[in-house]
Write an enzyme that holds these catalytic residues in place. Structure first.
Site, PDB file in Angstrom:
ATOM      1  N   ASP A 176      -4.774   3.519  -1.849  1.00 33.33           N
ATOM      2  CA  ASP A 176      -5.825   3.847  -0.878  1.00 33.33           C
ATOM      3  C   ASP A 176      -6.367   5.251  -1.102  1.00 33.33           C
ATOM      4  OD1 ASP A 176      -6.002   1.561   0.974  1.00 33.33           O
ATOM      5  OD2 ASP A 176      -3.888   2.006   1.367  1.00 33.33           O
ATOM      6  N   ASP A 220      -6.362  -6.511   4.588  1.00 33.77           N
ATOM      7  CA  ASP A 220      -5.705  -5.201   4.600  1.00 33.77           C
ATOM      8  C   ASP A 220      -5.693  -4.647   6.020  1.00 33.77           C
ATOM      9  OD1 ASP A 220      -4.823  -2.639   4.029  1.00 33.77           O
ATOM     10  OD2 ASP A 220      -6.555  -2.075   2.808  1.00 33.77           O
ATOM     11  N   SER A 230       0.850  -1.201   0.000  1.00 32.58           N
ATOM     12  CA  SER A 230       0.000   0.000   0.000  1.00 32.58           C
ATOM     13  C   SER A 230       0.879   1.241   0.000  1.00 32.58           C
ATOM     14  CB  SER A 230      -0.889   0.001   1.246  1.00 32.58           C
ATOM     15  OG  SER A 230      -1.361   1.308   1.466  1.00 32.58           O
ATOM     16  N   HIS A 284      -1.267  -1.268  -4.174  1.00 36.55           N
ATOM     17  CA  HIS A 284      -2.526  -0.987  -3.467  1.00 36.55           C
ATOM     18  C   HIS A 284      -2.617   0.521  -3.284  1.00 36.55           C
ATOM     19  CE1 HIS A 284      -5.922  -2.102  -0.873  1.00 36.55           C
ATOM     20  NE2 HIS A 284      -5.512  -1.160  -0.046  1.00 36.55           N
ATOM     21  N   MET A 297     -12.153   4.294  -0.045  1.00 41.84           N
ATOM     22  CA  MET A 297     -12.799   4.489   1.259  1.00 41.84           C
ATOM     23  C   MET A 297     -13.527   5.823   1.174  1.00 41.84           C
ATOM     24  SD  MET A 297      -9.611   3.079   3.468  1.00 41.84           S
ATOM     25  CE  MET A 297      -8.496   3.215   2.072  1.00 41.84           C
ATOM     26  N   HIS A 338      -8.432   1.044  -3.639  1.00 40.88           N
ATOM     27  CA  HIS A 338      -9.312   0.779  -2.492  1.00 40.88           C
ATOM     28  C   HIS A 338      -9.989   2.098  -2.141  1.00 40.88           C
ATOM     29  CE1 HIS A 338      -9.395  -0.345   2.104  1.00 40.88           C
ATOM     30  NE2 HIS A 338     -10.599  -0.276   1.576  1.00 40.88           N
ATOM     31  N   MET A 353     -11.250  -6.027   5.898  1.00 37.93           N
ATOM     32  CA  MET A 353     -10.376  -5.110   6.634  1.00 37.93           C
ATOM     33  C   MET A 353      -9.991  -5.748   7.967  1.00 37.93           C
ATOM     34  SD  MET A 353      -9.763  -2.529   4.739  1.00 37.93           S
ATOM     35  CE  MET A 353      -8.755  -1.674   5.955  1.00 37.93           C
ATOM     36  N   MET A 363      -9.060   8.038   0.325  1.00 41.92           N
ATOM     37  CA  MET A 363      -9.866   8.378   1.510  1.00 41.92           C
ATOM     38  C   MET A 363     -10.446   9.773   1.335  1.00 41.92           C
ATOM     39  SD  MET A 363      -7.219   7.145   4.410  1.00 41.92           S
ATOM     40  CE  MET A 363      -6.426   5.531   4.343  1.00 41.92           C
TER      41      MET A 363
HETATM   42  C1  DX5 Z   1      -5.957   1.498   5.870  1.00 36.54           C
HETATM   43  C2  DX5 Z   1      -5.567   1.193   4.443  1.00 36.54           C
HETATM   44  C3  DX5 Z   1      -4.451   0.247   4.327  1.00 36.54           C
HETATM   45  C4  DX5 Z   1      -3.159   0.687   4.957  1.00 36.54           C
HETATM   46  C5  DX5 Z   1      -2.496  -0.543   5.482  1.00 36.54           C
HETATM   47  O1  DX5 Z   1      -7.201   2.076   5.889  1.00 36.54           O
HETATM   48  O2  DX5 Z   1      -6.660   0.655   3.715  1.00 36.54           O
HETATM   49  O3  DX5 Z   1      -4.235  -0.185   2.990  1.00 36.54           O
HETATM   50  O4  DX5 Z   1      -2.290   1.359   4.092  1.00 36.54           O
HETATM   51  O5  DX5 Z   1      -1.370  -0.176   6.186  1.00 36.54           O
HETATM   52  P1  DX5 Z   1      -0.609  -1.172   7.159  1.00 36.54           P
HETATM   53  O6  DX5 Z   1      -0.187  -2.353   6.337  1.00 36.54           O
HETATM   54  O7  DX5 Z   1       0.530  -0.362   7.673  1.00 36.54           O
HETATM   55  O8  DX5 Z   1      -1.589  -1.573   8.234  1.00 36.54           O
HETATM   56 ZN    ZN Z   2      -6.312  -0.325   1.739  1.00 34.02          ZN
END
Ligand code: DX5
Ligand code: ZN
Length: 237
Positions: free
Chosen positions: A55, A197, A28, A53, A88, A86, A159, A57
């Site tokens: 992310d 994840d 990620s 990956h 969110m 991903h 998750m 948000m």
């Molecule tokens: C959290 C993200 C993850 C995050 C994981 O909401 O969706 O993808 O980057 O990070 P680690 O592996 O450090 O928990």
């Molecule tokens: Zn993620």
């Protein structure tokens, strides 16, 4: 059976099991150094990682804001790696197609992010763009809620932390959920990827693989590793 045939059949069986057990590693970039994003992404392929990956948000669905369309477009120009976005974000139907157009290969949305018909429409829209559609659940959402969308899902993302931040601790209590999702994927929609994840490192990777996960996201564990090749190896073995 002659000895050499026995040996051959053992090797074939072993290779078959290896293929069945193939684990995808998806670092990620939330934990990457954004000033050096190109080099960071390059290190995913040179370390033996499989997917990027990405992310996204929105500050509403989760209490944090990360990256979006312009960064994804640049990333797409700079890598041939499979991009696993991903989202969110709330009401993902309005933005899912834009992430497809910006270069994501797979777009995962959250089941909790809208009413079910809208979620199903968003997944249809992703498929109409020729991309894979994933569905994710937060820790509090039970596995059985996914039964409403498993027929449409190319990937289910469980998750293993509350979404929003990297570097959190893995929630052990998610292991039964991973096992349950594995069971109904095998029964109802074989071939669907089962991704996890949050808090994935060498120790927790073994637990989620045994529970049935086949795709492992790792943010801080990968990007903070002194030796990223060994980190990927440790996540697989
Ligand atoms: C959290 C993200 C993850 C995050 C994981 O909401 O969706 O993808 O980057 O990070 P680690 O592996 O450090 O928990
Ligand atoms: Zn993620």
């Amino acid at each position: 059976m002659p000895l050499h045939c026995k040996a051959l059949s053992f090797i074939i069986k072993y290779l078959f099991l290896e293929i069945l057990n193939m684990i995808r590693i998806a670092p990620s970039i939330l934990s990457a150094d954004f000033l050096r994003l190109g080099a960071e992404v390059e290190s995913i392929s040179s370390s033996g990682g499989d997917w990027v990956h990405f992310d996204v948000m929105d500050g509403v669905f989760v209490p944090n804001i990360s990256v979006g369309i312009p960064v994804l477009r640049s990333l797409r120009k700079g890598t041939d790696l499979f991009i696993d976005a991903h989202l969110m974000i709330v009401h993902p139907r309005f933005m899912a197609e834009a992430f497809c157009d910006a270069g994501a290969d797979l777009v995962t949305i959250h089941l909790e992010a809208d009413e079910l018909p809208e979620i199903r429409r968003a997944m249809d829209a992703i498929h109409e763009k020729g991309k894979l559609a994933g569905i994710s659940v937060k820790p509090a959402t039970p596995a059985k809620a996914l039964l409403d969308v498993v027929d449409q899902a190319d990937l289910i993302l469980v998750m293993t932390v509350e979404p929003g931040f990297g570097g959190q601790h893995f929630m052990n209590e998610m292991l039964p959920k991973i096992r349950e999702v594995r069971r109904f994927i095998d029964e109802k929609h074989p071939g669907t990827f089962l991704e996890v994840d949050g808090g994935i490192n060498a120790e927790t990777a073994v637990l989620v693989r045994v529970a049935g996960a086949d795709t492992l996201v790792a943010g801080s564990y990968f990007f903070q590793a002194q030796d990223r090749i060994s980190a990927v190896h440790a996540l697989r073995s």
